[in-house]
Scaffold this motif. Sequence first.
Motif, short mmCIF file in Angstrom:
data_model
loop_
_atom_site.label_atom_id
_atom_site.label_comp_id
_atom_site.label_asym_id
_atom_site.label_seq_id
_atom_site.Cartn_x
_atom_site.Cartn_y
_atom_site.Cartn_z
N ASN A 1 55.62 38.72 82.55
CA ASN A 1 55.51 38.45 83.98
C ASN A 1 55.30 36.95 84.20
N GLU A 2 55.27 36.55 85.46
CA GLU A 2 55.20 35.13 85.80
C GLU A 2 53.92 34.47 85.29
N MET A 3 52.81 35.18 85.36
CA MET A 3 51.54 34.63 84.89
C MET A 3 51.60 34.39 83.37
N GLU A 4 52.16 35.33 82.64
CA GLU A 4 52.30 35.16 81.19
C GLU A 4 53.25 34.01 80.86
N GLN A 5 54.29 33.86 81.65
CA GLN A 5 55.24 32.77 81.44
C GLN A 5 54.54 31.43 81.62
N GLU B 1 51.38 30.81 81.25
CA GLU B 1 50.43 30.63 80.15
C GLU B 1 51.16 30.17 78.88
N ILE B 2 52.30 30.76 78.59
CA ILE B 2 53.09 30.34 77.43
C ILE B 2 53.54 28.89 77.60
N GLU B 3 54.00 28.56 78.80
CA GLU B 3 54.42 27.20 79.09
C GLU B 3 53.27 26.22 78.88
N TYR B 4 52.09 26.56 79.36
CA TYR B 4 50.91 25.71 79.20
C TYR B 4 50.55 25.52 77.73
N LEU B 5 50.54 26.60 76.96
CA LEU B 5 50.20 26.51 75.54
C LEU B 5 51.22 25.66 74.77
N LEU B 6 52.48 25.86 75.06
CA LEU B 6 53.52 25.07 74.39
C LEU B 6 53.43 23.59 74.77
N ARG B 7 53.16 23.33 76.05
CA ARG B 7 53.03 21.94 76.49
C ARG B 7 51.89 21.24 75.76
N ARG B 8 50.76 21.91 75.64
CA ARG B 8 49.61 21.31 74.93
C ARG B 8 49.93 21.06 73.46
N GLU B 9 50.61 22.01 72.84
CA GLU B 9 50.95 21.84 71.41
C GLU B 9 51.96 20.70 71.23
N LEU B 10 52.94 20.59 72.12
CA LEU B 10 53.91 19.51 72.05
C LEU B 10 53.22 18.16 72.22
N GLU B 11 52.29 18.07 73.16
CA GLU B 11 51.56 16.81 73.39
C GLU B 11 50.74 16.43 72.17
N GLU B 12 50.10 17.42 71.56
CA GLU B 12 49.30 17.14 70.36
C GLU B 12 50.18 16.66 69.21
N LEU B 13 51.32 17.29 69.04
CA LEU B 13 52.24 16.84 67.99
C LEU B 13 52.75 15.43 68.24
N LEU B 14 53.04 15.12 69.49
CA LEU B 14 53.50 13.77 69.81
C LEU B 14 52.44 12.73 69.48
N PHE C 1 59.92 26.17 74.39
CA PHE C 1 59.52 25.60 75.69
C PHE C 1 60.70 25.60 76.66
N ARG C 2 61.89 25.30 76.16
CA ARG C 2 63.08 25.28 77.01
C ARG C 2 63.34 26.64 77.66
N ARG C 3 62.92 27.69 77.01
CA ARG C 3 63.17 29.05 77.53
C ARG C 3 62.25 29.43 78.67
N VAL C 4 61.08 28.76 78.77
CA VAL C 4 60.12 29.15 79.79
C VAL C 4 59.86 28.08 80.84
N ALA C 5 60.24 26.83 80.56
CA ALA C 5 59.93 25.73 81.47
C ALA C 5 61.15 25.32 82.28
N SER C 6 60.86 24.61 83.38
CA SER C 6 61.95 24.10 84.21
C SER C 6 62.64 22.93 83.51
N GLU C 7 63.82 22.60 83.98
CA GLU C 7 64.57 21.49 83.38
C GLU C 7 63.79 20.18 83.53
#
Length: 73
Positions: free
Chosen positions: A7-11, A13-26, A53-59
């Motif tokens: 659902n949208e809320m889960e999407q 949350e996944i987007e948020y988790l991926l964003r944080r992990e990407l930032e940490e890796l950077l 991330f591309r699958r759940v986030a906006s362009e």
Amino acid sequence: MLGLLINEMEQKEIEYLLRRELEELLMDLEDHRIDHMVKRAMRERYRILFQLFRRVASEKECMKYMPKRSENQ
């Protein structure tokens, strides 16, 4: 190929988790104390997480985390 219904809320949350992990890796990739072999594994992990991330986030959001081309590519 696997499918996933969320659902949208889960999407969000996944987007948020991926964003944080990407930032940490950077941040870690900028650290000069980390060995090149470890950084290679980190870049591979970044690539995989970015594909997710591309699958759940906006362009627009994806553009912020677009991997930079390295000298090897």
